[in-house]
Design a protein around this motif. Sequence first.
Motif, PDB file in Angstrom:
ATOM      1  N   TRP A   1       4.154  32.546 120.416  1.00 27.23           N
ATOM      2  CA  TRP A   1       4.257  31.329 119.616  1.00 27.23           C
ATOM      3  C   TRP A   1       5.423  30.415 120.009  1.00 27.23           C
ATOM      4  N   PRO A   2       5.486  30.005 121.270  1.00 25.32           N
ATOM      5  CA  PRO A   2       6.552  29.085 121.671  1.00 25.32           C
ATOM      6  C   PRO A   2       6.358  27.715 121.021  1.00 25.32           C
ATOM      7  N   GLU A   3       7.454  27.101 120.657  1.00 25.11           N
ATOM      8  CA  GLU A   3       7.431  25.762 120.068  1.00 25.11           C
ATOM      9  C   GLU A   3       8.632  24.979 120.587  1.00 25.11           C
ATOM     10  N   MET A   4       8.359  23.858 121.230  1.00 25.34           N
ATOM     11  CA  MET A   4       9.433  23.008 121.734  1.00 25.34           C
ATOM     12  C   MET A   4      10.171  22.391 120.554  1.00 25.34           C
ATOM     13  N   LEU A   5      11.486  22.425 120.601  1.00 27.98           N
ATOM     14  CA  LEU A   5      12.287  21.834 119.539  1.00 27.98           C
ATOM     15  C   LEU A   5      12.565  20.361 119.845  1.00 27.98           C
ATOM     16  N   PRO A   6      12.867  19.565 118.817  1.00 28.04           N
ATOM     17  CA  PRO A   6      13.156  18.150 119.039  1.00 28.04           C
ATOM     18  C   PRO A   6      14.228  17.971 120.119  1.00 28.04           C
ATOM     19  N   GLY A   7      14.041  16.988 120.956  1.00 28.12           N
ATOM     20  CA  GLY A   7      14.967  16.726 122.048  1.00 28.12           C
ATOM     21  C   GLY A   7      14.509  17.341 123.359  1.00 28.12           C
ATOM     22  N   GLY A   8      13.607  18.322 123.278  1.00 27.48           N
ATOM     23  CA  GLY A   8      13.031  18.906 124.475  1.00 27.48           C
ATOM     24  C   GLY A   8      13.945  19.806 125.283  1.00 27.48           C
TER      25      GLY A   8
ATOM     26  N   HIS B   1       8.732  27.961 112.738  1.00 25.08           N
ATOM     27  CA  HIS B   1       8.459  26.553 113.018  1.00 25.08           C
ATOM     28  C   HIS B   1       9.632  25.719 112.527  1.00 25.08           C
ATOM     29  N   TYR B   2       9.982  24.724 113.312  1.00 21.92           N
ATOM     30  CA  TYR B   2      10.984  23.748 112.906  1.00 21.92           C
ATOM     31  C   TYR B   2      10.235  22.652 112.162  1.00 21.92           C
ATOM     32  N   VAL B   3      10.706  22.273 110.990  1.00 24.01           N
ATOM     33  CA  VAL B   3      10.062  21.218 110.210  1.00 24.01           C
ATOM     34  C   VAL B   3      10.948  19.980 110.186  1.00 24.01           C
ATOM     35  N   PRO B   4      10.351  18.796 109.998  1.00 25.36           N
ATOM     36  CA  PRO B   4      11.102  17.532 110.074  1.00 25.36           C
ATOM     37  C   PRO B   4      12.319  17.434 109.158  1.00 25.36           C
ATOM     38  N   SER B   5      12.358  18.208 108.095  1.00 26.12           N
ATOM     39  CA  SER B   5      13.520  18.176 107.204  1.00 26.12           C
ATOM     40  C   SER B   5      14.756  18.825 107.836  1.00 26.12           C
ATOM     41  N   GLY B   6      14.549  19.474 109.012  1.00 30.16           N
ATOM     42  CA  GLY B   6      15.645  20.142 109.697  1.00 30.16           C
ATOM     43  C   GLY B   6      15.723  21.624 109.398  1.00 30.16           C
ATOM     44  N   HIS B   7      14.752  22.139 108.690  1.00 32.46           N
ATOM     45  CA  HIS B   7      14.728  23.554 108.320  1.00 32.46           C
ATOM     46  C   HIS B   7      13.872  24.366 109.289  1.00 32.46           C
ATOM     47  N   LEU B   8      14.155  25.639 109.316  1.00 34.13           N
ATOM     48  CA  LEU B   8      13.351  26.592 110.083  1.00 34.13           C
ATOM     49  C   LEU B   8      12.572  27.425 109.075  1.00 34.13           C
ATOM     50  N   VAL B   9      11.262  27.429 109.199  1.00 31.35           N
ATOM     51  CA  VAL B   9      10.433  28.266 108.335  1.00 31.35           C
ATOM     52  C   VAL B   9       9.816  29.358 109.184  1.00 31.35           C
ATOM     53  N   TYR B  10       9.674  30.537 108.588  1.00 30.04           N
ATOM     54  CA  TYR B  10       9.154  31.677 109.343  1.00 30.04           C
ATOM     55  C   TYR B  10       8.535  32.685 108.385  1.00 30.04           C
ATOM     56  N   THR B  11       7.823  33.623 108.949  1.00 31.90           N
ATOM     57  CA  THR B  11       7.226  34.713 108.196  1.00 31.90           C
ATOM     58  C   THR B  11       8.143  35.915 108.293  1.00 31.90           C
ATOM     59  N   ALA B  12       8.394  36.543 107.160  1.00 31.85           N
ATOM     60  CA  ALA B  12       9.256  37.738 107.153  1.00 31.85           C
ATOM     61  C   ALA B  12       8.432  38.974 106.882  1.00 31.85           C
TER      62      ALA B  12
END
Length: 74
Positions: free
Chosen positions: A16-23, A63-74
């Motif tokens: 599940w790779p996800e590019m973060l803002p700014g690349g 996942h990084y969300v636009p609010s600046g938070h990191l959400v994940y499954t625990a």
Amino acid sequence: MLTRPDPAQGEADHFWPEMLPGGHAVLFTITALTGGPAAAQTAVLDLQTGTRKILVRGGSHAHYVPSGHLVYTA
């Protein structure tokens, strides 16, 4: 391939790779050889330096969300 699991460190695979803002960095999940889902880790890879850092132990599908938070499954 951006990352490679390190079996010597107990890593089974990277998902599940996800590019973060700014690349300049990629968020991803490391699954473990033992311990099941509770042993997963959320990590970030710095594409400029090649270094990676564990952000959450016991977390996956981050996942990084636009609010600046990191959400994940625990």
